[in-house]
Design a protein around this motif. Structure first.
Motif, PDB file in Angstrom:
ATOM      1  N   GLU A  37       6.917   6.829  -5.739  1.00  0.00           N
ATOM      2  CA  GLU A  37       6.356   5.883  -4.785  1.00  0.00           C
ATOM      3  C   GLU A  37       7.212   5.865  -3.525  1.00  0.00           C
ATOM      4  OE1 GLU A  37       5.280   2.091  -6.534  1.00  0.00           O
ATOM      5  OE2 GLU A  37       4.811   3.151  -8.391  1.00  0.00           O
ATOM      6  N   THR A  38       6.575   5.503  -2.412  1.00  0.00           N
ATOM      7  CA  THR A  38       7.351   5.419  -1.170  1.00  0.00           C
ATOM      8  C   THR A  38       8.165   4.128  -1.190  1.00  0.00           C
ATOM      9  OG1 THR A  38       5.539   4.302  -0.059  1.00  0.00           O
ATOM     10  CG2 THR A  38       5.631   6.689   0.160  1.00  0.00           C
ATOM     11  N   LYS A  39       9.036   4.024  -0.172  1.00  0.00           N
ATOM     12  CA  LYS A  39       9.895   2.828  -0.127  1.00  0.00           C
ATOM     13  C   LYS A  39       9.107   1.579   0.267  1.00  0.00           C
ATOM     14  CE  LYS A  39      13.754   5.690   1.444  1.00  0.00           C
ATOM     15  NZ  LYS A  39      14.470   6.065   2.686  1.00  0.00           N
ATOM     16  N   LYS A  40       7.889   1.793   0.766  1.00  0.00           N
ATOM     17  CA  LYS A  40       7.050   0.665   1.213  1.00  0.00           C
ATOM     18  C   LYS A  40       7.793  -0.252   2.174  1.00  0.00           C
ATOM     19  CE  LYS A  40       3.540   1.241  -1.948  1.00  0.00           C
ATOM     20  NZ  LYS A  40       3.951   1.474  -3.326  1.00  0.00           N
TER      21      LYS A  40
END
Lengths: 419, 482
Positions: free
Chosen positions: B477-480
């Motif tokens: 997942e991205t760091k958001k």
């Protein structure tokens, strides 16, 4: 053909595609009093702008740097206050030359008859098969724009160690984005001997992050049977053919392709519009009208543009054209061909009337310094310190200059070295 | 899991699924073991998709004896299974009238093999009527109207679905690791990655691995020498430019580089012929250039800018260069169906029935199952519906109003049904629905396909793969914004 259970409606203007081009065309149409419908297959307006969270949009039009979603918001907010009928989650199933079409909407089928149609369908990315990279077929090879959507809209990184083929803008911007997310970009390869994206992106996305750019190189093999394990990078000669023995293996788990965009031209074809072999988009006049009267195009569906600002301006222009056509069924006929001359790959529009001011966009074939962009046989000329195929050149012919075109049957645009 | 069967079929290609489906009309327990997460991912997936007329093989060979009979069964087979099959007819073309005798030999050989309607055409006008864009240099043609094209993956998936419907168990992700032969009773115990399975009879339909499987019961009577064939696939936009299955004059190794419409509308060039030490389905620059060159000899003006992708497949060639079909000398009740290279797809329906007969000869009791239904319903195909059908279909299914693959117009309803029918990967969805096979090659729809698969299977998007194993699509997942 017509099923009695299928609903139908009429509009002055139907715009297909709710990205920047379509939003501009639709908004302009509504401002001028036309009944406008925008058909968008996604769940929201904005198109590719929604996944472009970097800034740099709007410099030409607004004089400020906006992100993609901010730029889109300027239009969506106006559209929501306008009379434009926005059809989301809606697909065009068939597009006919008489400007009628069948839509599949969340409420079922809808037949629409339009006075004028604007096809603002954008572009798609070229795929691995089109550039014929041999090798195995693992996961982890995808167009850069797909990766951009996965990262920015879906919240997932498609790989950790990345190689980018092609120095187009999407590839450059995604390289920086991946770096920010903690992925390592092992390098960017460009088959030409100059970058094909905007210079500012080369500086801000690669140089600032020490990402190597390999000019005159390409990917010649792909390794890994399930997930990508690496690529072979080779130097190319002057004919862009890989040079034997120059191959080096680079271990990566993601290969992104930023090797060009192709106008989405299916609906133009369905409607019987003549396409340009150079752009793959329709042949258009200064109002972005195609050779099927009342059918217009704008934005990347016509030719691949660098800046969303130009897309928007073309959208406004096409919107004006559509209003004029929908109003009286006619626009000034454009009889003069605009043709590419020396060092010009293509020019849009390909036809003009010579009566109205017009903007023309071109791409050169070769980089050139101290270049004159001029119309042959006239004094009309524009100086540029440097032109490259990566940067679209846009200029306007207006006012008295138009008189110079009077005697010409054909307008040949050339780019020559001034000194 | 563990289970016990009358017959265990190893391999879920065209032969494995064909035999399993042929057995499913009887009251016997049949299990199929497949090492991949889906059927049809070996040799059957990547080939020319040709149902040959049957003139190529030397009379007296197994290839010859199953080809023309297999061809004749194709109409009924594909109709019951609702799989597109088009008898386009094939051309063997030559530019040189002095080669006429070679074509005459092929014609005679074909007639001996039982091929009907073969004809040699020397009238240039007629050649053009049948194949308008073929090079004008072609002067003589062997025309075989009974040859056809089929999508081999569609056919194998249909055989799988129909066999399963009629009671056959399919075990995926079940690579066979060892086979024990019971000493007293006629029974095999098969150790697989997916559990242990007992069977009274074993059918070895393991494609390029069939020699390894035979080796597990001490049978080293044959070896498989994989030979790679590479292909170009063109955009379906140029459907109609090529109308028939076009071969050059055959050589010792192969039938040559052909140019043919694919059953699903596009055009295929290929294959070349490369024997390999190590099996690989990677394409090569040299191979693809050779294939392109071969195709251009027959169709010099074809728009190669319409090439959308390339791929390679492996021929499961036995040392004898013929099919190896029969009970193993090393183990009773163990039946090899190996060396099934071209024209294996053509021969498949005839081979399937032949293997059922073999099993009966070996003592398997075949009692008709009155519940057997030979018909299989396909996934409704939005792209082929007329406006009234679309109105009905989209009225009935909300998900049918959601077109996920825009290039091939595949709806979410079709994709969800493909998953309900057993697709667990992007490739599984692709072969069932054509999503990711169009102009953009998945550029637009891949993110949505991952979402739909993840929702339907109830797993994280990170678990979704292109083709099983380690072919994941999302690393993390991205760091958001953190």
């Amino acid at each position: 053909m017509m099923n009695s259970n299928i609903k139908s409606t009429k509009k002055d203007i139907v715009v297909v595609g709710g990205g920047p081009a379509g939003m501009a065309a639709g908004l302009r149409g509504a401002e001028e009093g036309a009944e406008v419908m925008i058909v968008e297959r996604d769940i929201e307006l904005g198109g590719i702008l929604n996944q472009c969270i970097h800034n740099g949009f709007g410099v030409e039009i607004y004089g400020e740097e906006l992100t993609g979603p901010e730029y889109a918001e300027r239009f969506t907010s106006q559209i929501s206050e306008s009379s434009v009928d926005v059809m989301l989650n809606t697909f065009v199933l068939s597009m006919r030359p008489d400007k009628s079409m069948t839509l599949l909407t969340p409420n079922g089928l809808l037949e629409v008859e339009a006075e004028a149609v604007v096809l603002a369908t954008g572009a798609r990315e070229r795929s691995r098969g089109e550039i014929r990279i041999p090798g195995s077929r693992p996961s982890g090879v995808m167009p850069a724009g797909t990766a951009q959507e996965l990262i920015n809209k879906k919240g997932f990184l498609p790989g950790k160690r990345v190689f980018v083929l092609g120095s187009g803008d999407i590839g450059l911007i995604i390289s920086r984005r991946l770096t920010w997310e903690g992925a390592e970009v092992a390098g960017v390869a460009e088959i030409m001997d100059y970058p094909t994206g905007l210079n500012r992106n080369v500086v801000q996305c690669l140089h600032d992050y020490d990402i190597p750019l390999h000019l005159s190189h390409t990917v010649t093999d792909i390794y890994g049977s399930n997930r990508l394990e690496g690529v072979e990078l080779s130097r190319v000669d002057d004919n862009m053919k890989p040079v034997e023995g120059t191959g080096q293996d680079i271990d990566v788990d993601l290969l992104l392709l930023s090797v060009g965009l192709v106008p989405e031209n299916d609906f133009f074809k369905e409607a019987g519009v003549t396409l340009s072999e150079r752009t793959s988009g329709p042949i258009v006049d200064e109002w972005f009208q195609t050779d099927v009267p009342g059918i217009f195009g704008c934005g990347n569906s016509v030719h691949i543009e660098d800046l969303v600002d130009w897309v928007t301006m073309d959208g406004f222009r096409a919107g004006d054209g559509a209003v004029a056509y929908a109003g009286n069924g006619n626009l000034q006929s454009a009889e003069k061909d605009v043709v590419p001359g020396e060092n010009v790959n293509y020019v849009v529009p390909q036809k003009v009337s010579g009566e109205d001011d017009f903007r023309f966009a071109l791409r050169v074939e070769e980089p050139m310094e101290n270049a004159d962009i001029s119309i042959k046989g006239t004094d009309i000329s524009f100086f540029e310190k440097i032109v490259t195929p990566g940067e679209m050149e846009v200029n306007e012919v207006e006012g008295e200059d138009l008189e110079e075109l009077q005697g010409l049957d054909e307008i040949e645009v050339e780019v020559t070295r001034r000194f | 899991m563990n289970a016990s069967y009358d017959v265990i079929v190893i391999g879920g290609g065209i032969i494995g699924t064909g035999v399993a489906r042929a057995l499913s009309r009887y009251k016997i327990d049949v299990g199929v073991l497949e090492k991949e997460p889906d059927v049809c991912w070996g040799t059957t997936k990547a080939n020319s998709g040709i149902v040959h007329a049957g003139y190529d093989a030397k009379p007296g060979t197994a290839k010859a004896s199953f080809s023309a009979p297999g061809n004749k069964k194709y109409g009924g087979w594909t109709e019951n299974l609702s799989v597109p099959f088009k008898r386009l007819g094939s051309f063997v073309s030559t530019k040189d009238k002095s080669q006429l005798d070679k074509l005459e030999n092929l014609l005679e050989q074909g007639e001996e093999n039982g091929v009907e309607e073969l004809e040699i055409i020397t009238d240039r006008k007629r050649i053009e009527e049948l194949e308008p864009n073929i090079t004008e240099e072609v002067e003589v043609v062997l025309y075989a109207p009974t040859a056809g094209v089929v999508a081999p993956y569609k056919l194998t998936i249909a055989l799988f679905e129909n066999a399963r419907e009629n009671g056959v168990d399919f075990h995926f992700n079940a690579p066979v690791k060892g086979i024990q032969k019971g000493e007293d009773e006629a029974k095999f115990t098969i150790e697989s990655g997916g559990g242990n399975f007992d069977g009274k009879y074993v059918i070895n339909a393991a494609g390029i691995h069939s020699d390894e499987i035979a080796g597990m019961v001490g049978d080293d009577s044959f070896s498989i020498f994989p030979a790679r064939g590479e292909y170009h696939l063109l955009d379906s936009e140029i459907e109609g430019y090529v109308r028939r299955i076009n071969f050059p004059l055959p050589t010792q190794e192969s039938k040559g580089i052909l140019v043919t419409p694919a059953a699903e509308g596009s055009i295929i060039f290929g294959p070349n012929h490369q024997p390999l030490e190590e099996p690989s389905v990677a394409t090569t620059k040299e191979g693809l250039e050779k294939v392109l060159g071969g195709a251009m000899k027959l169709f010099p003006d074809i728009d190669t800018g319409k090439i959308r992708t390339n791929f390679a497949g492996l021929r499961a060639k036995a040392g004898s260069d013929d099919f190896v079909i029969g009970e193993s000398d090393a183990a009773d009740n163990f039946v090899n169906v190996a060396g099934i290279q071209s024209p294996g797809l053509t021969a498949a329906p005839a081979i399937s029935e032949h293997v059922v007969g073999l099993l009966e000869d070996l003592g398997l009791e075949l009692i008709d199952d009155s519940d057997f239904d030979p018909r299989r319903n396909p996934i409704p195909k939005f792209a082929e519906m007329d406006i009234d059908e679309i109105a009905q279909y989209t009225d009935k299914y909300k998900a049918a109003k959601d077109i996920v693959c825009r290039c091939e117009e595949v709806t979410r309803a079709e994709i969800e049904e493909a998953i309900d029918r057993g697709a667990t990967t992007l490739d599984g969805i692709k072969f069932r629905t054509r999503s990711r096979m169009g102009s953009c090659q998945g550029g637009f729809c891949t993110p949505r396909l991952i979402e739909i698969l993840s929702d339907k299977l109830g797993v994280s998007p990170k678990e979704i793969t292109k083709k099983g194993d380690n072919s994941y699509l999302l690393a993390e997942e991205t760091k958001k914004g953190e």
